[in-house]
Design an enzyme around this catalytic site. Sequence first.
Site, mmCIF file in Angstrom:
data_model
loop_
_atom_site.group_PDB
_atom_site.id
_atom_site.type_symbol
_atom_site.label_atom_id
_atom_site.label_comp_id
_atom_site.label_asym_id
_atom_site.label_seq_id
_atom_site.Cartn_x
_atom_site.Cartn_y
_atom_site.Cartn_z
ATOM 1 N N GLU A 189 -6.137 46.674 -26.343
ATOM 2 C CA GLU A 189 -5.033 46.831 -27.289
ATOM 3 C C GLU A 189 -4.993 45.630 -28.227
ATOM 4 O OE1 GLU A 189 -2.387 47.626 -29.695
ATOM 5 O OE2 GLU A 189 -2.679 49.209 -28.199
ATOM 6 N N CYS A 212 3.379 54.634 -31.317
ATOM 7 C CA CYS A 212 4.472 55.443 -30.782
ATOM 8 C C CYS A 212 5.545 54.598 -30.102
ATOM 9 C CB CYS A 212 3.927 56.471 -29.795
ATOM 10 S SG CYS A 212 5.198 57.519 -29.079
ATOM 11 N N HIS A 233 25.168 79.932 -18.107
ATOM 12 C CA HIS A 233 26.217 80.013 -19.121
ATOM 13 C C HIS A 233 27.311 78.999 -18.818
ATOM 14 C CE1 HIS A 233 29.037 81.756 -22.002
ATOM 15 N NE2 HIS A 233 29.959 81.704 -21.034
ATOM 16 N N GLY A 291 8.677 61.728 -49.942
ATOM 17 C CA GLY A 291 8.120 62.555 -48.875
ATOM 18 C C GLY A 291 9.210 63.201 -48.047
ATOM 19 N N GLU A 311 10.135 65.232 -53.002
ATOM 20 C CA GLU A 311 9.065 65.931 -52.283
ATOM 21 C C GLU A 311 8.226 66.740 -53.271
ATOM 22 O OE1 GLU A 311 6.371 67.688 -50.184
ATOM 23 O OE2 GLU A 311 7.666 66.225 -49.177
ATOM 24 N N GLY A 329 8.751 65.022 -45.254
ATOM 25 C CA GLY A 329 8.193 65.425 -43.971
ATOM 26 C C GLY A 329 8.993 64.872 -42.811
ATOM 27 N N VAL A 330 8.427 64.975 -41.625
ATOM 28 C CA VAL A 330 9.126 64.615 -40.394
ATOM 29 C C VAL A 330 9.558 63.151 -40.384
ATOM 30 C CG1 VAL A 330 8.927 64.461 -37.892
ATOM 31 C CG2 VAL A 330 7.889 66.380 -39.093
ATOM 32 N N ILE A 331 8.633 62.229 -40.592
ATOM 33 C CA ILE A 331 8.927 60.804 -40.466
ATOM 34 C C ILE A 331 9.987 60.371 -41.469
ATOM 35 C CG2 ILE A 331 7.956 58.478 -40.694
ATOM 36 C CD1 ILE A 331 5.291 59.635 -39.674
ATOM 37 N N THR A 381 -7.450 54.905 -31.270
ATOM 38 C CA THR A 381 -6.837 53.856 -32.088
ATOM 39 C C THR A 381 -5.707 54.344 -32.986
ATOM 40 O OG1 THR A 381 -8.771 54.154 -33.523
ATOM 41 C CG2 THR A 381 -8.759 52.244 -32.092
#
Length: 467
Positions: free
Chosen positions: A32, A41, A445, A180, A203, A182-184, A143
């Site tokens: 690392e 992550c 439920h 952007g 976007e 997107g998700v991030i 990586t």
Amino acid sequence: MQYDVIVIGSGPGGYVAAIRCAQLGLKTACIEKYATYGGTCLNVGCIPSKALLDSSEHFYNAGHAFATHGINLKDLKVDMAQMMKRKVDVVAKNTGGISFLFKKNKIDGYQGMGSFKDKNTIIITKADGTTQEITGTNIIIATGSKPSSLPFIKIDKKRIITSTEALSLTEVPKHLILIGGGVIGLELGSVYQRLGAKVSVIEFMDGIIPTMDKSLGKELQKVLQKQGMEFYLGHKVTGATVKGKEVTVTFDSPTSEKKELKGDYCLVAVGRVAYTDSLGLDKIGLTVEERGRKITVDEHMQTSVKGVYAIGDVIRGAMLAHKAEDEGTYVAETIVGQKPHINYNLIPGVVYTWPEVAAVGQTEEQLKEKGVKYKVGSFPFRASGRAVASGDLDGFVKVLADEKTDEILGVHMIGPRAADMIAEAVVAMEYRASAEDISRMSHAHPTYTEAMREACLAATANRPIHI
């Protein structure tokens, strides 16, 4: 030192590969380049962003929802220093957990930059410039990736920033311009919008989260707009400049009209690119693909060099931590002669905004393109007793099933705890369940997962109970 397996990179793909190799009796090392394990992550991605999303959600709810529960507060304010300290503590606990697992599984960890000397020899260049060599029968490249940018924008990491810097701001932006949708970008935009920032999203495509089912993007945009976020869709960014503490972003509208926005921060979130620099791939005859700098592998994730594998963000497919984990396990088991499998169609995607967005399988757009005849069942959360009780009324669950066989082909949901709920859809589709199968299974439920059952009832015979 000689190893059976050397893993370069300790992110979700790398550390899982190392642990699984060790479990299978292989002498394993993991390299690392940073001071802590866990890769992007755990250090500057999934984990710290979720910590800030949770903190900002608490703050937002305290100011916007608590009163309806009979909880009255006043003088709410954000303590950014404490919020960031908590984030650091969360990261430390997770990265420390990887160190513990390495010790438990007798994995040798090395700190430094790993690069090839030849196909079995890895040079580890440490922070002080000294080097060390280790050898391995098998090498796994894990990586990961790093944020990409636009060629005409200079990231100064102060005012024009990437997701890495956005996770460590010391103040709430007054106006965050987000390039952007997107998700991030939307996750981090949500963090600061909840904390009081004005957030503008530019976007290029005609919808946000463009890789997911279009209905999810439309619903998410509607909810985020209601929360205060503004969107410029179908717009092309042409530049971003900094003057003092002000950022000016220029962009063209779909009709080529010139526009500009001024803010104090600009977050560039236009995707990620594989981190294959400094690996010395040329030393073993490997090249990377022009687009995204990814490494080409076969169906067993082996490169063209025997014994050298690659997994996660550095190879084809979605850049998802859990995809990398599955591939790490796959390669470890392949090395010892087992016959593992991965169904890439059943790797779920999640956006951790609130409401959360999650999906698995085929989108409606994909089914139409392939000419597959399908039926749709949908159920809104505002008809869910559990959602009404918690006040989470936005969103829906949509199930796509084969018109003839009723087999579930895709599940798309936006709503409370969708990130957790999608696992039911993954299990169902792994075992090729029909919509009727799920509709006949008892669901507790009141729970959010009842929406999955109701959507399946709607898909099976258009007979949902609660709408």
